[in-house]
Every structure is written in C-alpha cells, then in structure tokens.
Design an enzyme around this catalytic site. Structure first.
Site, PDB file in Angstrom:
ATOM      1  N   ARG A 167       0.807  -1.223   0.000  1.00 12.29           N
ATOM      2  CA  ARG A 167       0.000   0.000   0.000  1.00 12.29           C
ATOM      3  C   ARG A 167       0.841   1.274   0.000  1.00 12.29           C
ATOM      4  NH1 ARG A 167      -2.399  -3.497  -1.223  1.00 12.29           N
ATOM      5  NH2 ARG A 167      -4.394  -4.342  -0.540  1.00 12.29           N
ATOM      6  N   SER A 244     -11.752   0.898   2.559  1.00 13.83           N
ATOM      7  CA  SER A 244     -11.136   0.445   3.810  1.00 13.83           C
ATOM      8  C   SER A 244     -10.437   1.617   4.487  1.00 13.83           C
ATOM      9  CB  SER A 244     -10.126  -0.671   3.533  1.00 13.83           C
ATOM     10  OG  SER A 244     -10.777  -1.813   3.032  1.00 13.83           O
ATOM     11  N   GLU A 345      -5.847   4.450   6.001  1.00 11.89           N
ATOM     12  CA  GLU A 345      -5.489   4.309   4.590  1.00 11.89           C
ATOM     13  C   GLU A 345      -5.795   5.568   3.783  1.00 11.89           C
ATOM     14  OE1 GLU A 345      -6.264   1.038   1.096  1.00 11.89           O
ATOM     15  OE2 GLU A 345      -5.879   0.383   3.135  1.00 11.89           O
TER      16      GLU A 345
END
Length: 351
Positions: A167, A244, A345
């Site tokens: 990520r 998310s 995130e």
C-alpha cells in the site's frame, strides 16, 4: 486555463465530506497541468492533486490552496510484446480505474481482473500500490510518467524507481510532494489465467467443474465487493465511504506471537497469512470487530458500514470531525486491547 474559486470538494469525494478549495483547476493535458503548477507556485499556494476522490478525507475547512484535478484520459495499446510476452497499455491518469479493468478483461488480458470495482482513477493506483483479492498494481506496472515538481520536467519512472511496497510507493512516502502522475503503463498478459488465490474467490467458485475465465472472475470480485459495501452503487448509504479506512497491520514474528497470546486469552484465534517474507499481515477488520465495533456501529451522522467493518460511512451530513472522532475511538480501543496501532489508509487533506 482559468482557475475557479471556492469550489466545494465534498461532491468530488466518495465520502461526500469536506470544505471548499480556494482555487480549483481540472487539467486535461500535460500543458494544463504545468500551467496549474505555475499558477500555484507564482502565488505560493499549497498544491493538492485530486484524482477520483475515493481515498480522501477532506477537512471541514477545505483546502486553502489550489486543487488540481488531473483529467488526462486515453487507453492506448502498444504494438508488440515485452520480454515476458506481455502487452503494454498506456493509460491517462484521469481514466476511471474500473473502466480500464473492464477494457482489459473484455480484450482477455490478465493481471488486474481481481482489482475490479475499485473506485478512483488510474493515477491513484501507483500512489497507493492499490491491491485486492491477491493482486497489486505493482505486479503489472511497467512505468509511470510523472511531472517532476522539482524542475518542471516530464519523466518516465521505471517500476523499480517507484519503490513499491504494501500500500505504498515513493509517491506517498519519500517523494510525496515531488511528482504528479500523468500516465501509467501496465504490462498485461494476453489470454492470461485469472488469479484465484483469495479465500473469498475460492469460495465463490467452489464446486465448479471448469475454471473461471477473466470475465467471470471480474464479475465475482464485483459481486463480493458489493456484498461488502465496497462497490459504488447509487443509493446505497454504505457506499458513502473512502473504502477500507485502516490498513491491514504487518507484524513481526514477536508482535504476531503477542497478538496470538492476547487472542488465546480471550478464546480467539487470529486469522493471518504470510506477508513480506518473515512478517505477518493481520486482518484489520478482525481487530476492529473484536474490539467492540460491529458492522453497523455508529452514532448520529457517522458509523461503520453494515457490510464491512473497515469502512467508515457518512450516514448523511457527517463532518470530517465526526469521522476523525470515530477513527480515533477505534484506534484507541484496538491499541488498548491488542497493542496494535491501526494506520489510516485514506489521505487526510487540510488537517
């Protein structure tokens, strides 16, 4: 190119939250991107790059500088193959990501079928190294065309130069404010076999006598995402989210052992899988739910999706302050019970 003033940002994000941009430009060419950057520099304005708005939490006060929406489009297939037999696609940063996935799957090119249904634009995919259901874009990215804000030059960065990790990339870590993504080149496999490694996908196709094709895999992923509230469906309140909200923690062996001991003391077993060689990636959703935050939990205008424990949703009229309050409550409880810090995130803008 004439910047607009005091443009609301909430409608440009999937969370539908946030104040206005002092200045706003939608750039449809490299030249317009460069002009917008020059405008910002000439007035000492903070610069925010906006793509599809699917991974942002914008402050209630908005953005005091220039918001630049990169709207370069086009999906161009190159002739020939690379040294691995893959075909290269040059895609504008402003193309909707799922439109490109659909294009590739219809033409029977494999490599990104499990990334179906992810909202946002192509330009955001290398920044976050977007991944889902066993695939990451870094597995197919060949290069990224960028505008280097240090000297105003357009450059082509090879995959290795992008520093991809879980990520993350140089675009959201070490060089966070240096580059603007203009185009991305993907290397896809002709007649590729779909990637069926993720548990949800395996369950979906359980009992089939013949393996699924790329199109069937794409539809399965979209179905699973819709069931979890992770597919943008008009009218579904669970879709007013940034996806998310927390990353899956990646733990050392010692940290993972501590987590297992804490879980065992509560009569629980931690679901996990190997990640990054000797480290363990743990489900953030499992941690959230086992910390007292069930699906549908919330108060007033903000809450947790009724379909997925990781999605914080705007139930109507929520503010960024509301979202932050719930985020911090979740982080505190997870750390208190499991001794793990959950990292958000979404990109926090204007805080």
């Amino acid at each position: 190119m004439q910047p607009l003033e005091n443009i609301p940002l909430a409608p440009l994000t999937t969370l539908r939250i946030g104040g206005p941009a002092k200045y706003f430009v939608e750039a449809r060419s490299v030249a317009e991107v460069q002009q917008a950057v020059s405008f910002a520099h000439s007035r000492s304005l903070a610069l925010l790059i906006l793509g599809g708005g699917s991974n942002l939490l914008v402050a209630d006060g908005g953005w005091p500088g220039l918001v630049l929406k990169v709207a370069l489009t086009g999906i161009d297939q190159r002739n020939g193959h690379d040294d691995q037999g893959r075909v290269l696609f040059d895609v504008g940063a402003g193309e909707p990501w799922d439109k490109f996935v659909s294009h590739a799957v219809r033409a029977r090119y494999g490599g990104i079928e499990c990334l179906s249904g992810i909202p946002g634009s192509v330009g955001g995919t290398p920044v976050q190294n977007v991944g889902a259901y066993g695939q990451e874009v870094s597995q197919t990215i060949a290069s990224v065309q960028v505008l280097d804000l240090y000297d105003g030059q357009v450059r082509e960065l090879c995959k290795e130069a992008c520093g991809f990790a879980y990520r993350s990339s140089i675009f959201n870590t070490t060089e966070q404010e240096r580059f603007i993504v203009l185009r991305v080149t993907y290397a896809l496999t002709p007649e590729g076999e779909p990637h069926i490694s993720y548990a949800d996908l395996k369950r979906h196709f359980e009992g089939r006598e013949t393996p699924p094709n790329l199109a069937e895999t794409r539809e399965a992923v979209r179905h699973i995402r819709a069931r979890k509230g992770m597919l943008i469906v008009p009218g579904d309140p669970d879709c007013r989210s940034a996806g998310s909200f927390f990353k899956n923690p990646v733990l050392s062996e010692e940290e993972h052992e501590d987590l297992k001991n804490r879980a065992a003391a509560r009569g629980l077993t931690v679901p996990s899988y190997p990640a990054l060689e000797t480290r363990k990636k743990v489900s953030a959703a499992w941690l959230v739910e086992r910390s007292g935050f069930a699906r549908g939990f919330g108060f007033g205008r903000v809450g947790i999706s009724s379909k997925h424990a990781l999605a914080i949703v705007n139930r109507g009229g929520a503010t960024a302050a509301d979202v932050l309050a719930l985020k911090e409550q979740i982080q505190y409880r997870v750390h208190d019970i499991w001794n793990i810090h959950l990292e958000p995130e979404p990109v926090m803008v204007g805080f």
